[in-house]
Motif scaffolding. Structure first.
Motif: not given
Length: 263
Positions: A26-28, A52-60, A68-73
């Motif tokens: 929903w947020i997306e 999920y929102f802070g990942e930088v990419g999972l493939t080559l 996707k976002f800068h996350v502060f938790f």
């Protein structure tokens, strides 16, 4: 040049992994730039949000792309409930008034974002709820005292505008219906925002509207979720509304709240 800054606050209710995935979907679909998510915890669902929102990419091929976002938790050592902030804009600074070992540590997320070269402060807040027990009343009151002391200091020294939003678990004194179980100091807590130079964004645009962000089992409505903006932002306020879809789908038991400023 003026740009639109869109901020949403939503109580996600410490979701299970399954519900977190629905909330993320929903947020997306939304266009807001900053999401202040309240009632977070060190749980599988919330940690999945962060990853999920802070990942930088999972493939080559996409490794090294921006998140996707800068996350502060903020994560307290006590595992208490709190706030997570997702921002499309870089986060320049984070701060709080609570120690990591304090149960209140994660309930305040105070950040500064780089909004097209301008600094804007965004403070996410999750005020403790309470029942009629002396212990819960004391706990909520102690949070209010500590937070307002911090807000006073921030407001006296700040050099950029601020947006404060979240699930505050407080009502305005003229709330309709009026609930007699709320205490004077709780109404005073709401009023102190104005005293320190902030205005209720929803009330500024909708002075007479009766809207509710949470509805109890007896169908009684409460406007618990709020957005305050520093006075200098008042003339830039475009809209401020509740989004009840989140309760109707439902992905949480709170309505979302969104505010748009042209700054």
């Amino acid at each position: 040049m003026m740009n639109l800054l869109r901020v949403m606050t939503l109580n996600i209710g410490n979701p299970s992994l399954q519900r977190a995935r629905r909330q993320i979907s929903w947020i997306e679909s939304r266009e807001e730039d900053v999401f202040v998510l309240t009632e977070t915890k060190l749980s599988e669902g919330c940690l999945y949000f962060e990853e999920y929102f802070g990942e930088v990419g999972l493939t080559l091929f996409d490794y090294g792309t921006p998140p996707k976002f800068h996350v502060f938790f903020p994560k307290s050592n006590t595992g208490d409930l709190g706030v997570m902030v997702l921002s499309r804009f870089p986060i320049l600074q984070t701060k709080t008034c609570f120690d990591e070992n304090d149960p209140f540590f994660s309930r305040l997320s105070d950040i500064v974002v780089d909004f097209h070269g301008k600094k804007v402060g965004i403070m996410g807040l999750y005020v403790p709820s309470r029942d009629a027990s002396p212990e819960k009343i004391k706990r909520k009151k102690q949070f209010a005292i500590q937070y307002l002391s911090y807000l006073k200091q921030v407001s006296a020294s700040r050099t950029y505008p601020y947006i404060i939003c979240g699930d505050l678990n407080i009502l305005e004194e003229r709330h309709i219906p009026h609930y007699h179980n709320f205490l004077k100091w709780e109404y005073d807590f709401y009023n102190r925002f104005q005293h320190f130079g902030y205005v209720d964004a929803f009330r500024l645009l909708h002075p007479l509207a009766n809207e509710y962000s949470w509805v109890g089992r007896t169908n009684d409505g409460y406007r618990y979720d709020h957005c305050f903006i520093s006075n200098e932002l008042s003339k830039f306020l475009v809209k401020c509304d509740y989004i009840h879809e989140t309760r109707k789908i439902p992905i949480t038991d709170h309505s979302a709240m969104t505010v748009t400023l042209e700054i």
